[in-house]
Design an enzyme around this catalytic site. Structure first.
Site, PDB file in Angstrom:
ATOM      1  N   ARG A  57       0.814  -1.234   0.000  1.00 15.87           N
ATOM      2  CA  ARG A  57       0.000   0.000   0.000  1.00 15.87           C
ATOM      3  C   ARG A  57       0.842   1.276   0.000  1.00 15.87           C
ATOM      4  NH1 ARG A  57      -5.607  -0.314   1.116  1.00 15.87           N
ATOM      5  NH2 ARG A  57      -6.269  -2.391   0.598  1.00 15.87           N
TER       6      ARG A  57
ATOM      7  N   ARG B 162      -2.913   6.793   0.128  1.00 19.33           N
ATOM      8  CA  ARG B 162      -3.259   7.995   0.886  1.00 19.33           C
ATOM      9  C   ARG B 162      -2.186   8.513   1.823  1.00 19.33           C
ATOM     10  NH1 ARG B 162      -8.648   5.400   2.784  1.00 19.33           N
ATOM     11  NH2 ARG B 162      -7.164   3.709   2.628  1.00 19.33           N
TER      12      ARG B 162
HETATM   13  O1  CP3 Z   1       0.384   0.499  -3.142  1.00 17.61           O
HETATM   14  C1  CP3 Z   1      -0.108  -0.610  -3.339  1.00 17.61           C
HETATM   15  O2  CP3 Z   1       0.044  -1.585  -2.569  1.00 17.61           O
HETATM   16  C2  CP3 Z   1      -0.842  -0.843  -4.656  1.00 17.61           C
HETATM   17  C3  CP3 Z   1      -2.233  -0.660  -4.644  1.00 17.61           C
HETATM   18  C4  CP3 Z   1      -3.196  -1.549  -3.881  1.00 17.61           C
HETATM   19  C5  CP3 Z   1      -4.456  -1.056  -3.471  1.00 17.61           C
HETATM   20  N1  CP3 Z   1      -5.180  -2.103  -2.982  1.00 17.61           N
HETATM   21  C6  CP3 Z   1      -4.914   0.337  -3.610  1.00 17.61           C
HETATM   22  C7  CP3 Z   1      -6.025   0.827  -2.776  1.00 17.61           C
HETATM   23  C8  CP3 Z   1      -3.141  -2.915  -3.554  1.00 17.61           C
HETATM   24  C9  CP3 Z   1      -2.006  -3.913  -3.717  1.00 17.61           C
HETATM   25  C10 CP3 Z   1      -4.410  -3.244  -2.993  1.00 17.61           C
HETATM   26  C11 CP3 Z   1      -4.762  -4.600  -2.565  1.00 17.61           C
HETATM   27  C12 CP3 Z   1      -5.992  -4.821  -1.794  1.00 17.61           C
HETATM   28  N2  CP3 Z   1      -7.217  -4.220  -1.942  1.00 17.61           N
HETATM   29  C13 CP3 Z   1      -6.123  -5.808  -0.782  1.00 17.61           C
HETATM   30  C14 CP3 Z   1      -5.038  -6.783  -0.375  1.00 17.61           C
HETATM   31  C15 CP3 Z   1      -4.065  -6.177   0.552  1.00 17.61           C
HETATM   32  C16 CP3 Z   1      -4.569  -5.978   1.947  1.00 17.61           C
HETATM   33  O3  CP3 Z   1      -4.584  -4.801   2.380  1.00 17.61           O
HETATM   34  O4  CP3 Z   1      -4.896  -6.952   2.607  1.00 17.61           O
HETATM   35  C17 CP3 Z   1      -7.435  -5.736  -0.290  1.00 17.61           C
HETATM   36  C18 CP3 Z   1      -8.027  -6.591   0.810  1.00 17.61           C
HETATM   37  C19 CP3 Z   1      -8.127  -4.747  -1.044  1.00 17.61           C
HETATM   38  C20 CP3 Z   1      -9.546  -4.326  -0.942  1.00 17.61           C
HETATM   39  C21 CP3 Z   1      -9.663  -2.919  -0.559  1.00 17.61           C
HETATM   40  N3  CP3 Z   1      -9.381  -1.862  -1.383  1.00 17.61           N
HETATM   41  C22 CP3 Z   1     -10.107  -2.405   0.683  1.00 17.61           C
HETATM   42  C23 CP3 Z   1     -10.524  -3.231   1.871  1.00 17.61           C
HETATM   43  C24 CP3 Z   1     -10.081  -1.010   0.569  1.00 17.61           C
HETATM   44  C25 CP3 Z   1     -10.603  -0.016   1.579  1.00 17.61           C
HETATM   45  C26 CP3 Z   1      -9.697   0.166   2.704  1.00 17.61           C
HETATM   46  C27 CP3 Z   1      -8.847   1.355   2.461  1.00 17.61           C
HETATM   47  O5  CP3 Z   1      -7.630   1.240   2.571  1.00 17.61           O
HETATM   48  O6  CP3 Z   1      -9.447   2.417   2.205  1.00 17.61           O
HETATM   49  C28 CP3 Z   1      -9.571  -0.685  -0.717  1.00 17.61           C
HETATM   50  C29 CP3 Z   1      -9.341   0.667  -1.242  1.00 17.61           C
HETATM   51  C30 CP3 Z   1      -7.997   1.003  -1.737  1.00 17.61           C
HETATM   52  N4  CP3 Z   1      -7.195   0.177  -2.475  1.00 17.61           N
HETATM   53  C31 CP3 Z   1      -7.338   2.251  -1.557  1.00 17.61           C
HETATM   54  C32 CP3 Z   1      -6.101   2.146  -2.207  1.00 17.61           C
HETATM   55  C33 CP3 Z   1      -5.056   3.205  -2.359  1.00 17.61           C
HETATM   56  C34 CP3 Z   1      -7.922   3.464  -0.860  1.00 17.61           C
HETATM   57  C35 CP3 Z   1      -8.977   4.085  -1.704  1.00 17.61           C
HETATM   58  C36 CP3 Z   1      -8.876   5.572  -1.885  1.00 17.61           C
HETATM   59  O7  CP3 Z   1      -7.822   6.109  -2.292  1.00 17.61           O
HETATM   60  O8  CP3 Z   1      -9.908   6.189  -1.658  1.00 17.61           O
END
Ligand code: CP3
Length: 342
Positions: A26, A30
């Site tokens: 991640r 943000r």
């Molecule tokens: O930098 C990186 O790692 C690359 C991008 C990436 C994102 N999601 C961007 C993202 C990666 C590799 C993921 C994987 C992901 N997404 C997982 C597996 C990793 C983990 O954390 O266990 C999971 C379970 C998801 C599903 C997901 N996407 C959730 C639960 C959420 C909401 C929680 C949150 O962090 O807000 C997301 C949204 C998300 N994915 C964001 C980002 C940057 C935030 C959204 C935003 O910018 O508004």
């Protein structure tokens, strides 16, 4: 391809490195004001993911701003259900939501196997642009969700404390569960192959919900499909991150993969004992240590490096970096690793 910095590939391939490579799950997101600025100009997260030029821009931000040893393509694991016919939306302050979920065998029949060349072209386009703009500075990581984690989201429709709907499905409809997991697996293999063709140098499977199943069920409904994917992907090194699956580390260690990601609950010593000496390990600082004092953060980071022993290790956190973490703390974590001499 000639890389200026190929430390992460050398470590994943078990070769000796002069220092431990580091990146953060991640890292694109943000924590960076520069990311929030790009994001604020758009209708939402999905628009960013689906606009290749902008996805490439935020993918490269952490390389420029934090100095990580790899970029990870900006996308989400949930693009796979989307491409199979189950769209998600990202709700502010809540996270991903599926308005329709999988409830029955007939719902599964309606899903298609994703065709990455049409349904996920925005990802491969973002990869091509990123590779060009990175110009060999660091390798690019591709990724997908593990079938069990994607299955859970498709049944639950959102995150959950217990994932009891997804787990109930395994007991009530085991044959249908295997059917759906198989469809997700086929989609994921095609998707990862398309990412590799577009230029990613290494791929990671995220099994974020591995830890909620009892061991026997994880072996049957989780690990089985990770094995199929690992056996199908031989073009680039592959990393498996099964969060919370300490109980299956020995079995995970037998997968046809190069690197195993560890969460912060699993000690490097225990992982080595169960996995053996062949695989590279990735992880595993508690993401909350980035809220600690500089002194404690440096001390714990060095302690972690020493526990892994300097080779066959890719430094990372034990899960994704939390969004309210200060970039200065992330830089301190990264620089401590880059400057450390064994
Ligand atoms: O930098 C990186 O790692 C690359 C991008 C990436 C994102 N999601 C961007 C993202 C990666 C590799 C993921 C994987 C992901 N997404 C997982 C597996 C990793 C983990 O954390 O266990 C999971 C379970 C998801 C599903 C997901 N996407 C959730 C639960 C959420 C909401 C929680 C949150 O962090 O807000 C997301 C949204 C998300 N994915 C964001 C980002 C940057 C935030 C959204 C935003 O910018 O508004």
């Amino acid at each position: 391809m000639n890389y200026k910095n190929d430390l992460i590939l050398r470590a994943a391939n078990g070769e000796n490195v002069d220092r431990t490579p580091v990146w953060l799950m991640r890292q694109a997101g943000r924590i960076l004001p520069e990311y929030r600025k790009v994001r604020a100009s758009l209708s939402g997260f999905k628009e960013l993911v689906e606009t290749p030029e902008l996805a490439a821009e935020v993918t490269i931000q952490p390389v420029d701003l934090l100095g990580v040893d790899a970029a990870i393509i900006f996308s989400d694991i949930l693009v796979i259900p989307d491409a199979m016919g189950l769209p998600y939306r990202m709700e502010k302050g809540v996270g991903p939501i599926f308005d329709d979920t999988i409830k029955s065998v007939s719902d599964i029949k309606k899903l298609k196997t994703a065709d990455p060349y049409s349904d996920l072209k925005y990802v491969t386009d973002a990869i091509s642009i990123t590779k060009k703009e990175l110009n060999g500075r660091v390798p690019l990581i591709g990724f997908a969700g593990a079938p069990w984690t994607i299955f859970s989201y498709m049944i639950e429709g959102k995150g959950s404390k217990t994932f009891s709907e997804a787990r109930k499905f395994l007991y009530q409809e085991p044959a249908a569960a295997h059917d759906l997991l198989g469809k997700i697996t086929d989609s994921t293999i095609a998707y990862l192959k398309s990412q590799i063709e577009a230029g990613v140098d290494i791929v990671q499977l995220f099994d974020s919900w591995a830890g909620i199943l009892p061991k026997e069920q994880y072996l049957e409904f989780g690990l089985k499909y990770l094995r199929i994917i690992c056996d199908a992907i031989n073009e680039v090194p592959i990393t498996v991150f099964a969060k919370g699956a300490w109980f299956a580390l020995e079995e995970i260690g037998k997968l046809n993969c190069n690197t195993i990601g560890l969460d912060w609950h699993t000690s490097p010593e225990m992982a080595r004992r169960l996995i053996g000496t062949e695989k590279t390990l990735q992880g595993n600082l508690d993401p909350c240590l980035l809220y600690a004092s500089d002194k404690d953060l440096v001390k714990e980071t060095i302690l972690m490096l020493n526990k892994f022993g300097g080779q066959k290790h890719i430094a990372n956190l034990g899960h994704g970096v939390y969004p309210d973490t200060k970039p200065e703390k992330v830089k301190l974590f990264i620089n401590t690793i880059k400057e450390y001499k064994f």
